[in-house]
Design a protein around this motif. Structure first.
Motif, PDB file in Angstrom:
ATOM      1  N   SER A 110       0.843  -1.206   0.000  1.00 31.67           N
ATOM      2  CA  SER A 110       0.000   0.000   0.000  1.00 31.67           C
ATOM      3  C   SER A 110       0.874   1.252   0.000  1.00 31.67           C
ATOM      4  CB  SER A 110      -0.915   0.024   1.231  1.00 31.67           C
ATOM      5  OG  SER A 110      -1.749  -1.103   1.269  1.00 31.67           O
TER       6      SER A 110
ATOM      7  N   THR B 140      11.124  -2.712   7.410  1.00 30.53           N
ATOM      8  CA  THR B 140      11.712  -3.756   6.565  1.00 30.53           C
ATOM      9  C   THR B 140      11.556  -3.329   5.110  1.00 30.53           C
ATOM     10  OG1 THR B 140      10.799  -5.330   8.177  1.00 30.53           O
ATOM     11  CG2 THR B 140      11.706  -6.251   6.146  1.00 30.53           C
TER      12      THR B 140
ATOM     13  N   LYS C 203       8.315 -12.356   1.593  1.00 26.83           N
ATOM     14  CA  LYS C 203       7.184 -11.434   1.754  1.00 26.83           C
ATOM     15  C   LYS C 203       6.656 -11.169   0.351  1.00 26.83           C
ATOM     16  CE  LYS C 203       8.077  -7.653   4.340  1.00 26.83           C
ATOM     17  NZ  LYS C 203       7.453  -7.559   5.660  1.00 26.83           N
TER      18      LYS C 203
HETATM   19  P1  NAP Z   1       1.826  -4.839   4.744  1.00 22.51           P
HETATM   20  O1  NAP Z   1       2.376  -5.521   3.575  1.00 22.51           O
HETATM   21  O2  NAP Z   1       1.498  -5.649   5.942  1.00 22.51           O
HETATM   22  O3  NAP Z   1       2.818  -3.662   5.100  1.00 22.51           O
HETATM   23  C1  NAP Z   1       2.738  -2.995   6.327  1.00 22.51           C
HETATM   24  C2  NAP Z   1       3.960  -2.125   6.472  1.00 22.51           C
HETATM   25  O4  NAP Z   1       3.899  -1.447   7.719  1.00 22.51           O
HETATM   26  C3  NAP Z   1       5.239  -2.955   6.495  1.00 22.51           C
HETATM   27  O5  NAP Z   1       6.247  -2.238   5.851  1.00 22.51           O
HETATM   28  C4  NAP Z   1       5.493  -3.091   7.995  1.00 22.51           C
HETATM   29  O6  NAP Z   1       6.840  -3.343   8.324  1.00 22.51           O
HETATM   30  C5  NAP Z   1       5.090  -1.702   8.452  1.00 22.51           C
HETATM   31  N1  NAP Z   1       4.828  -1.668   9.876  1.00 22.51           N
HETATM   32  C6  NAP Z   1       3.881  -2.317  10.563  1.00 22.51           C
HETATM   33  N2  NAP Z   1       3.975  -2.034  11.873  1.00 22.51           N
HETATM   34  C7  NAP Z   1       5.025  -1.188  12.014  1.00 22.51           C
HETATM   35  C8  NAP Z   1       5.643  -0.549  13.105  1.00 22.51           C
HETATM   36  N3  NAP Z   1       5.199  -0.738  14.360  1.00 22.51           N
HETATM   37  N4  NAP Z   1       6.707   0.230  12.861  1.00 22.51           N
HETATM   38  C9  NAP Z   1       7.157   0.416  11.610  1.00 22.51           C
HETATM   39  N5  NAP Z   1       6.619  -0.150  10.538  1.00 22.51           N
HETATM   40  C10 NAP Z   1       5.558  -0.951  10.740  1.00 22.51           C
HETATM   41  O7  NAP Z   1       0.463  -4.066   4.390  1.00 22.51           O
HETATM   42  P2  NAP Z   1       0.013  -3.448   2.991  1.00 22.51           P
HETATM   43  O8  NAP Z   1       1.087  -2.669   2.386  1.00 22.51           O
HETATM   44  O9  NAP Z   1      -1.275  -2.756   3.229  1.00 22.51           O
HETATM   45  O10 NAP Z   1      -0.229  -4.712   2.092  1.00 22.51           O
HETATM   46  C11 NAP Z   1      -0.882  -5.872   2.596  1.00 22.51           C
HETATM   47  C12 NAP Z   1      -1.212  -6.789   1.459  1.00 22.51           C
HETATM   48  O11 NAP Z   1      -2.343  -6.301   0.787  1.00 22.51           O
HETATM   49  C13 NAP Z   1      -0.148  -6.916   0.389  1.00 22.51           C
HETATM   50  O12 NAP Z   1       0.870  -7.808   0.708  1.00 22.51           O
HETATM   51  C14 NAP Z   1      -0.967  -7.369  -0.791  1.00 22.51           C
HETATM   52  O13 NAP Z   1      -1.237  -8.742  -0.736  1.00 22.51           O
HETATM   53  C15 NAP Z   1      -2.243  -6.587  -0.582  1.00 22.51           C
HETATM   54  N6  NAP Z   1      -2.165  -5.324  -1.314  1.00 22.51           N
HETATM   55  C16 NAP Z   1      -2.158  -5.410  -2.653  1.00 22.51           C
HETATM   56  C17 NAP Z   1      -2.073  -4.271  -3.371  1.00 22.51           C
HETATM   57  C18 NAP Z   1      -2.069  -4.381  -4.834  1.00 22.51           C
HETATM   58  O14 NAP Z   1      -2.804  -5.126  -5.417  1.00 22.51           O
HETATM   59  N7  NAP Z   1      -1.211  -3.680  -5.467  1.00 22.51           N
HETATM   60  C19 NAP Z   1      -1.976  -3.030  -2.781  1.00 22.51           C
HETATM   61  C20 NAP Z   1      -1.990  -2.969  -1.420  1.00 22.51           C
HETATM   62  C21 NAP Z   1      -2.083  -4.128  -0.686  1.00 22.51           C
HETATM   63  P3  NAP Z   1       7.348  -4.873   8.392  1.00 22.51           P
HETATM   64  O15 NAP Z   1       7.522  -5.295   6.973  1.00 22.51           O
HETATM   65  O16 NAP Z   1       8.607  -4.812   9.158  1.00 22.51           O
HETATM   66  O17 NAP Z   1       6.290  -5.653   9.101  1.00 22.51           O
END
Ligand code: NAP
Length: 637
Positions: free
Chosen positions: A318, A339, A437
């Motif tokens: 995101s 990360t 990841k």
């Molecule tokens: P995510 O992949 O879970 O990313 C969350 C981010 O926040 C990570 O970088 C995480 O770091 C960080 N974070 C969490 N807690 C933290 C803390 N206390 N301090 C610092 N950083 C912290 O969530 P997302 O980006 O919303 O994506 C989730 C999933 O949704 C994706 O993997 C994908 O499957 C789907 N998605 C798809 C699309 C698309 O189709 N293009 C777009 C958005 C989402 P860490 O890595 O260290 O945990």
């Protein structure tokens, strides 16, 4: 240049359109349209080992030949008055599909035929109806959620003549595509393939369309399939409780105005998704920031970011999409990274379909279907072999097999080329194996954004959110005007915050204890007639599309309902030994995959450290396992 229809096109226009086509999908499309199987020349068959290469590794000569024969076929078709495709005989269809996929066809053939859905066929429609199997039995199904999988389930059940109600907490359909409205939100699997097999469309605007186009697709599906009258919007399920006496579910809903209501259903289908409940970081002070603060999935469009000092926490999928969109508009952008993500270079990630290709998709019947099948096939395995751990591989911290190492080197080279400043580059090269990841797609906008003079990347751990901003472990307080949480979702907390109570009063969340499991991701012992879509261990990491999984799950669901109705059973309850053995197999296989073995944070692991999200086997195996429930796996009452 590409206006009007095929009958009016000049030879030059046809040639120019073919230049923009995905030629490998165009050849079987034209062979089908013209009935001329001679177009499928042996010297133009794609090499199965080259699937992930551009044009499946065609040489320049092969490309030229393929384009020439495609153009000539189009000219002949135009000159013949563009007649409709002749009916395709089963052997001819087999030959057409085999051209694309090669000798793997036999095992895969039924799946590919379903995915192709040629000439408007809907091979996955239930092959039975309630009127045939149990005409007089009152039978109601509640589907919780009107997102991608809920709409699909309701459509299929209705095709079988089942009385369905969809309970949706939001005010519209679309689920994650309704809720995520952050700038830059778009799909990350090729769009032609991210669609239902039975509702393919030839007019996707982009290779990876944006959220409004996806939302529009699901809205149109709901309208065209006539599903809206089945949906109760603004209705959140708070509890589902199984009644052992009459073997029915009592479902309690809360309306937007706060009133509760309870109704009885024979079957409950959870289609609540995994990626829609925002996860806020577990940090002191969340909620104490005095200025505007919001999550990426709850974007506050009333907050004007122009000229502001903005903090974004997180660098997952995101954040990688939204940061490039806001970087130029804000005054200063502070990115807090824990990360770094691996980045998959995707040059056409933001591109519109070229005009000629769009025109061909509109003019050549079923070309879009062949293109979707081709995308499906190219992605069905994708980089999966590179995610298998080689236990003998040394230095498992950075990569876990020779293929995984090759991917690491390729992606590292890309990052090194994109991040020219050594200090930033050191922050952006992930220290963990690729594919552990979700790899995030990017067309270069991510490094461009991070290297703007008004953007800084902070890797000091965050200690607390304060009234004025963010305090990092080095004691510095980063004062900002706005905080944006790109911190993901509570994906492992399946079916929360609903209360779900099964037979004998067993509470689902107490049973799971934060470690959700199900049989095939769909059924759970002691929770009869409850079916989950996108449940535990049905997510894929680097291959396939989640819509494929939902179609498999919904097939299993409809066959389960047939089993109930045809056998006169009131309920079916998964056997605990079957469920446990299945989950042991899943866990063992996930431990052999990079996402299960590597030591890195990811939403694929739950708080017990188990990978509760991912399916570790092939797409084919999931299809095979979800053909129909084996009555021996269930206690039928
Ligand atoms: P995510 O992949 O879970 O990313 C969350 C981010 O926040 C990570 O970088 C995480 O770091 C960080 N974070 C969490 N807690 C933290 C803390 N206390 N301090 C610092 N950083 C912290 O969530 P997302 O980006 O919303 O994506 C989730 C999933 O949704 C994706 O993997 C994908 O499957 C789907 N998605 C798809 C699309 C698309 O189709 N293009 C777009 C958005 C989402 P860490 O890595 O260290 O945990």
């Amino acid at each position: 240049m590409f206006q009007g229809d095929l009958l009016d096109a000049t030879d030059d226009q046809l040639r120019a359109a073919v230049e923009e086509a995905d030629i490998l999908a165009l050849l079987p499309a034209l062979a089908h349209l013209t009935g001329d199987l001679a177009l499928l020349r042996d010297d133009l068959r794609p090499d199965p080992a080259m699937l992930v290469q551009p044009d499946a590794g065609y040489t320049a000569d092969q490309l030229e030949t393929a384009r020439t024969i495609a153009t000539e076929a189009l000219i002949r078709h135009r000159d013949a008055g563009a007649p409709p495709a002749p009916p395709v005989a089963p052997e001819a269809l087999h030959a057409l599909i085999e051209f694309l996929v090669g000798p793997a066809t036999d095992e895969w053939y039924p799946v590919l035929r379903e995915e192709l859905a040629l000439e408007g066929a809907d091979h996955r429609a239930p092959g039975w109806s309630k009127a045939e199997v149990a005409p007089d039995r009152p039978f109601r199904v509640a589907v919780i959620g009107a997102g991608m999988s809920g709409l699909l389930a309701a459509h299929r059940l209705r095709q079988a003549g089942i009385d369905v109600t969809i309970l949706e907490k939001d005010d519209d359909v679309g689920g994650t595509w309704y809720e995520n409205t952050y700038p830059g939100c778009r799909v990350d699997v090729p769009n032609h393939f991210y669609s239902y097999s039975f509702a393919q469309r030839p007019d996707w605007p982009q290779f990876f369309s944006t959220q409004p186009a996806l939302l529009d697709y699901f809205r149109r599906c709901a309208d065209e399939l006539g599903l809206r009258p089945l949906i109760r919007f603004g209705t959140e399920v708070v509890e589902a409780r199984f009644d052992d006496t009459d073997q029915q579910w009592s479902v309690t809903t809360r309306s937007a105005s706060g009133g509760d209501a309870t109704e009885r259903y024979d079957v409950v289908v959870s289609a609540v998704g995994q990626l829609n409940r925002p996860k806020y970081p577990d940090l002191p002070g969340v909620g104490e920031f005095a200025g505007p603060a919001f999550h990426s999935a709850r974007w506050d469009h009333d907050v004007d970011l122009t000229g502001k000092r903005v903090a974004v926490i997180g660098t997952g999928a995101s954040a990688v999409q939204l940061i490039p969109e806001i970087a130029a508009e804000v005054g200063e952008l502070l990115v807090f990274q824990r990360t770094p993500p691996w980045i998959a270079p995707t040059p056409n990630y933001h591109d519109d379909l070229p005009e000629g290709l769009r025109w061909l998709m509109a003019q050549v019947p079923d070309y879009a279907h062949w293109d979707r099948l081709w995308q499906f096939w190219k992605m069905h395995e994708g980089l999966l072999p590179a995610a298998v751990v080689d236990p003998e591989w040394p230095d498992q911290e950075r990569s876990m097999s020779i293929l995984n190492e090759l991917v690491r080197q390729m992606l590292t080279m890309h990052l090194e080329a994109e991040f020219t400043d050594p200090e930033l580059r050191a922050k952006m090269i992930p220290p963990y194996p690729p594919l552990a990841k979700r790899v995030v797609r990017d067309n270069g906008s991510w490094p461009r954004a991070l290297q703007r003079p008004n953007v800084s990347v902070h890797t000091e751990p965050i200690e607390a959110i304060t009234e004025k901003g963010i305090r990092t472990a080095d004691g510095e307080e980063h004062v900002v005007d706005v905080v944006i949480y790109g911190t993901g979702f509570t994906a492992s907390e399946f079916l929360t915050p609903m209360r779900v109570v099964g037979t004998g009063g067993v509470d689902l969340h107490e049973r799971w204890g934060g470690d959700a499991r199900a049989y095939l991701g769909v059924t759970i012992p002691d929770f009869p007639n409850l079916f989950l879509l996108y449940g535990p261990n049905t997510n894929i990491v680097i291959n396939g599309s989640i819509i494929y999984f939902s179609e498999c799950e919904v097939h299993y669901l409809t066959e389960a309902i047939r089993l109930l109705l045809a056998g006169g059973h009131r309920s079916m309850d998964c056997r605990a030994d079957v469920h446990d053995a299945y989950n042991e197999r899943i866990d063992a296989a996930n431990r052999t995959m990079v996402w299960g073995a590597a030591e890195v944070n990811s939403w694929y692991r739950n708080k017990k450290g188990r990978v509760a999200q991912n399916w570790p086997f092939s797409l084919l195996e999931y299809w095979q396992q979800t053909r129909e429930p084996d009555p021996a796996d269930y206690t039928l009452r």
